[in-house]
Design a protein around this motif. Structure first.
Motif, PDB file in Angstrom:
ATOM      1  N   MET A   1      30.760   9.637 -34.210  1.00  0.00           N
ATOM      2  CA  MET A   1      31.963  10.194 -33.613  1.00  0.00           C
ATOM      3  C   MET A   1      31.803  11.706 -33.478  1.00  0.00           C
ATOM      4  O   MET A   1      31.391  12.387 -34.412  1.00  0.00           O
ATOM      5  CB  MET A   1      33.152   9.866 -34.528  1.00  0.00           C
ATOM      6  N   ASP A   2      32.116  12.243 -32.296  1.00  0.00           N
ATOM      7  CA  ASP A   2      31.944  13.678 -32.068  1.00  0.00           C
ATOM      8  C   ASP A   2      33.281  14.407 -31.911  1.00  0.00           C
ATOM      9  O   ASP A   2      33.545  15.372 -32.598  1.00  0.00           O
ATOM     10  CB  ASP A   2      31.086  13.913 -30.828  1.00  0.00           C
ATOM     11  N   HIS A   3      34.114  13.953 -30.985  1.00  0.00           N
ATOM     12  CA  HIS A   3      35.385  14.654 -30.783  1.00  0.00           C
ATOM     13  C   HIS A   3      36.396  13.777 -30.055  1.00  0.00           C
ATOM     14  O   HIS A   3      36.056  12.719 -29.520  1.00  0.00           O
ATOM     15  CB  HIS A   3      35.177  15.975 -30.031  1.00  0.00           C
ATOM     16  N   VAL A   4      37.629  14.244 -30.069  1.00  0.00           N
ATOM     17  CA  VAL A   4      38.707  13.629 -29.300  1.00  0.00           C
ATOM     18  C   VAL A   4      39.224  14.661 -28.298  1.00  0.00           C
ATOM     19  O   VAL A   4      39.213  15.864 -28.567  1.00  0.00           O
ATOM     20  CB  VAL A   4      39.865  13.127 -30.194  1.00  0.00           C
ATOM     21  N   SER A   5      39.667  14.175 -27.138  1.00  0.00           N
ATOM     22  CA  SER A   5      40.117  15.053 -26.055  1.00  0.00           C
ATOM     23  C   SER A   5      41.583  14.807 -25.749  1.00  0.00           C
ATOM     24  O   SER A   5      42.006  13.654 -25.560  1.00  0.00           O
ATOM     25  CB  SER A   5      39.297  14.808 -24.784  1.00  0.00           C
ATOM     26  N   TYR A   6      42.338  15.904 -25.686  1.00  0.00           N
ATOM     27  CA  TYR A   6      43.768  15.850 -25.384  1.00  0.00           C
ATOM     28  C   TYR A   6      44.007  16.611 -24.084  1.00  0.00           C
ATOM     29  O   TYR A   6      43.708  17.804 -23.990  1.00  0.00           O
ATOM     30  CB  TYR A   6      44.562  16.487 -26.524  1.00  0.00           C
ATOM     31  N   ALA A   7      44.508  15.932 -23.065  1.00  0.00           N
ATOM     32  CA  ALA A   7      44.792  16.577 -21.784  1.00  0.00           C
ATOM     33  C   ALA A   7      46.107  17.340 -21.886  1.00  0.00           C
ATOM     34  O   ALA A   7      47.104  16.819 -22.394  1.00  0.00           O
ATOM     35  CB  ALA A   7      44.866  15.542 -20.671  1.00  0.00           C
ATOM     36  N   CYS A   8      46.107  18.576 -21.399  1.00  0.00           N
ATOM     37  CA  CYS A   8      47.285  19.431 -21.597  1.00  0.00           C
ATOM     38  C   CYS A   8      48.506  18.880 -20.875  1.00  0.00           C
ATOM     39  O   CYS A   8      48.410  18.158 -19.879  1.00  0.00           O
ATOM     40  CB  CYS A   8      46.982  20.864 -21.189  1.00  0.00           C
ATOM     41  N   GLU A   9      49.645  19.236 -21.404  1.00  0.00           N
ATOM     42  CA  GLU A   9      50.927  18.816 -20.850  1.00  0.00           C
ATOM     43  C   GLU A   9      51.339  19.763 -19.724  1.00  0.00           C
ATOM     44  O   GLU A   9      50.605  20.684 -19.361  1.00  0.00           O
ATOM     45  CB  GLU A   9      51.942  18.738 -21.991  1.00  0.00           C
ATOM     46  N   HIS A  10      52.535  19.542 -19.167  1.00  0.00           N
ATOM     47  CA  HIS A  10      52.925  20.249 -17.946  1.00  0.00           C
ATOM     48  C   HIS A  10      53.033  21.763 -18.126  1.00  0.00           C
ATOM     49  O   HIS A  10      52.928  22.507 -17.145  1.00  0.00           O
ATOM     50  CB  HIS A  10      54.247  19.697 -17.418  1.00  0.00           C
ATOM     51  N   ASP A  11      53.242  22.235 -19.350  1.00  0.00           N
ATOM     52  CA  ASP A  11      53.373  23.685 -19.535  1.00  0.00           C
ATOM     53  C   ASP A  11      52.043  24.374 -19.797  1.00  0.00           C
ATOM     54  O   ASP A  11      52.011  25.556 -20.134  1.00  0.00           O
ATOM     55  CB  ASP A  11      54.378  24.023 -20.637  1.00  0.00           C
ATOM     56  N   GLY A  12      50.933  23.666 -19.640  1.00  0.00           N
ATOM     57  CA  GLY A  12      49.635  24.307 -19.624  1.00  0.00           C
ATOM     58  C   GLY A  12      48.876  24.311 -20.931  1.00  0.00           C
ATOM     59  O   GLY A  12      49.349  23.845 -21.970  1.00  0.00           O
ATOM     60  N   LEU A  13      47.681  24.879 -20.850  1.00  0.00           N
ATOM     61  CA  LEU A  13      46.734  24.825 -21.952  1.00  0.00           C
ATOM     62  C   LEU A  13      47.215  25.577 -23.188  1.00  0.00           C
ATOM     63  O   LEU A  13      47.148  25.058 -24.302  1.00  0.00           O
ATOM     64  CB  LEU A  13      45.386  25.384 -21.491  1.00  0.00           C
ATOM     65  N   ALA A  14      47.682  26.799 -23.001  1.00  0.00           N
ATOM     66  CA  ALA A  14      48.063  27.626 -24.150  1.00  0.00           C
ATOM     67  C   ALA A  14      49.214  26.998 -24.931  1.00  0.00           C
ATOM     68  O   ALA A  14      49.164  26.905 -26.163  1.00  0.00           O
ATOM     69  CB  ALA A  14      48.435  29.031 -23.689  1.00  0.00           C
ATOM     70  N   ALA A  15      50.256  26.562 -24.228  1.00  0.00           N
ATOM     71  CA  ALA A  15      51.429  26.003 -24.899  1.00  0.00           C
ATOM     72  C   ALA A  15      51.108  24.677 -25.580  1.00  0.00           C
ATOM     73  O   ALA A  15      51.548  24.418 -26.705  1.00  0.00           O
ATOM     74  CB  ALA A  15      52.575  25.832 -23.903  1.00  0.00           C
ATOM     75  N   THR A  16      50.340  23.827 -24.907  1.00  0.00           N
ATOM     76  CA  THR A  16      49.973  22.540 -25.498  1.00  0.00           C
ATOM     77  C   THR A  16      49.136  22.745 -26.752  1.00  0.00           C
ATOM     78  O   THR A  16      49.362  22.110 -27.788  1.00  0.00           O
ATOM     79  CB  THR A  16      49.190  21.691 -24.482  1.00  0.00           C
TER      80      THR A  16
ATOM     81  N   GLY B   1      33.429  17.486 -41.094  1.00  0.00           N
ATOM     82  CA  GLY B   1      32.519  16.393 -40.783  1.00  0.00           C
ATOM     83  C   GLY B   1      31.872  16.469 -39.424  1.00  0.00           C
ATOM     84  O   GLY B   1      31.579  15.440 -38.797  1.00  0.00           O
ATOM     85  N   HIS B   2      31.651  17.692 -38.904  1.00  0.00           N
ATOM     86  CA  HIS B   2      30.952  17.877 -37.628  1.00  0.00           C
ATOM     87  C   HIS B   2      31.722  17.230 -36.472  1.00  0.00           C
ATOM     88  O   HIS B   2      31.142  16.651 -35.554  1.00  0.00           O
ATOM     89  CB  HIS B   2      29.531  17.297 -37.716  1.00  0.00           C
TER      90      HIS B   2
ATOM     91  N   PRO C   1      21.827  23.937 -31.946  1.00  0.00           N
ATOM     92  CA  PRO C   1      22.818  23.103 -32.637  1.00  0.00           C
ATOM     93  C   PRO C   1      23.919  23.909 -33.326  1.00  0.00           C
ATOM     94  O   PRO C   1      24.995  23.376 -33.593  1.00  0.00           O
ATOM     95  CB  PRO C   1      21.986  22.312 -33.649  1.00  0.00           C
ATOM     96  N   SER C   2      23.662  25.178 -33.597  1.00  0.00           N
ATOM     97  CA  SER C   2      24.690  25.992 -34.256  1.00  0.00           C
ATOM     98  C   SER C   2      25.879  26.261 -33.349  1.00  0.00           C
ATOM     99  O   SER C   2      26.948  26.687 -33.816  1.00  0.00           O
ATOM    100  CB  SER C   2      24.097  27.322 -34.732  1.00  0.00           C
ATOM    101  N   LEU C   3      25.727  26.015 -32.035  1.00  0.00           N
ATOM    102  CA  LEU C   3      26.806  26.259 -31.092  1.00  0.00           C
ATOM    103  C   LEU C   3      27.771  25.079 -30.985  1.00  0.00           C
ATOM    104  O   LEU C   3      28.735  25.147 -30.217  1.00  0.00           O
ATOM    105  CB  LEU C   3      26.231  26.577 -29.705  1.00  0.00           C
ATOM    106  N   HIS C   4      27.510  24.010 -31.734  1.00  0.00           N
ATOM    107  CA  HIS C   4      28.433  22.868 -31.688  1.00  0.00           C
ATOM    108  C   HIS C   4      29.858  23.351 -31.961  1.00  0.00           C
ATOM    109  O   HIS C   4      30.086  24.161 -32.869  1.00  0.00           O
ATOM    110  CB  HIS C   4      28.020  21.817 -32.733  1.00  0.00           C
ATOM    111  N   PRO C   5      30.841  22.883 -31.186  1.00  0.00           N
ATOM    112  CA  PRO C   5      32.205  23.404 -31.328  1.00  0.00           C
ATOM    113  C   PRO C   5      32.806  23.277 -32.724  1.00  0.00           C
ATOM    114  O   PRO C   5      33.694  24.068 -33.081  1.00  0.00           O
ATOM    115  CB  PRO C   5      32.996  22.565 -30.306  1.00  0.00           C
ATOM    116  N   SER C   6      32.336  22.331 -33.516  1.00  0.00           N
ATOM    117  CA  SER C   6      32.877  22.200 -34.875  1.00  0.00           C
ATOM    118  C   SER C   6      32.499  23.387 -35.750  1.00  0.00           C
ATOM    119  O   SER C   6      33.090  23.578 -36.823  1.00  0.00           O
ATOM    120  CB  SER C   6      32.372  20.908 -35.525  1.00  0.00           C
ATOM    121  N   ASN C   7      31.530  24.165 -35.298  1.00  0.00           N
ATOM    122  CA  ASN C   7      31.064  25.304 -36.090  1.00  0.00           C
ATOM    123  C   ASN C   7      31.793  26.603 -35.758  1.00  0.00           C
ATOM    124  O   ASN C   7      31.401  27.666 -36.254  1.00  0.00           O
ATOM    125  CB  ASN C   7      29.559  25.506 -35.878  1.00  0.00           C
TER     126      ASN C   7
END
Length: 212
Positions: free
Chosen positions: A3-18, A50-51, A144-150
């Motif tokens: 398992m690497d990650h989960v993705s949440y699509a932003c709501e109507h008020d945009g990325l920052a607010a979501t 857990g990466h 590999p150090s650039l993985h977003p979990s880091n």
């Protein structure tokens, strides 16, 4: 396979607010991800233990988002009000999935402000669009150090997914038992009423369990 990650699509008020709603619920800060030029999207990142990580993703008014399946998937989920779009499994070799799905993996990338570049290949977004209970597959390349979990050290743990769908269907899709990549993440499978897919994700935080 993990398992690497989960993705949440932003709501109507945009990325920052979501992102602010989700990060506040978890009691942590999100960090800027960046633009995915091949997909016409951009994201914010919440590192997890857990990466693993959580991304909040937004489609851009960009020609790539009309052509790339990932951009199409984000646009459709956000247009429906936003929410959990899917989950992603990291694999060491994409060739078996390319052979089974009959198409090549696509390249993905985004650049950091300092010029470093995160690069990967992915496949399976068309499957996720057709049947949102199934994950897409990704192979990280480069540093590999650039993985977003880091992005920072996190003690937030993803503990449970509630998915409308069936373990047998996802096992068939992966070609291996679905339990293998999930490891320490539990799954509650519920019969779909309407569209299958992730209904909620539960995280263990310093203030107890939080379900989003």
């Amino acid at each position: 396979m993990r398992m690497d990650h989960v993705s949440y699509a932003c709501e109507h008020d945009g990325l920052a607010a979501t992102t602010e709603r989700i990060s506040s619920a978890l009691g942590v800060e999100a960090v800027k991800g960046g633009v995915h030029p091949r997909f016409g999207t951009r994201n914010m990142i919440i590192p997890l233990a857990g990466h693993k990580y959580l991304e909040v993703v937004e489609v851009l008014d960009h020609p790539a988002s009309d052509k790339a399946p990932f951009g199409q998937a984000v646009r459709a989920r956000s247009a429906a009000g936003g929410g959990w779009m899917g989950w992603c499994v990291e694999v060491d070799d994409l060739a078996p999935f390319e052979a089974r799905l009959g198409r090549a993996a696509v390249n993905g990338n985004r650049k950091f402000p300092d010029g470093r570049e995160l690069v990967w290949k992915q496949i399976g977004i068309l499957g996720l669009i057709a049947d949102p209970q199934v994950p897409y597959m990704l192979k990280w390349e480069g540093d590999p150090s650039l993985h977003p979990s880091n992005a920072y050290e996190s003690n937030i743990k993803m503990s449970c997914l509630t998915i409308a769908g069936s373990a047998s269907r996802v096992t068939e899709w992966l070609g291996e038992p679905v339990e293998k990549p999930l490891e320490d993440v539990a799954v509650e499978w519920v019969a779909p009423h309407g569209t299958p897919g992730i209904l909620s994700v539960t995280f263990e935080t310093q203030n107890g369990a939080v379900t989003i």
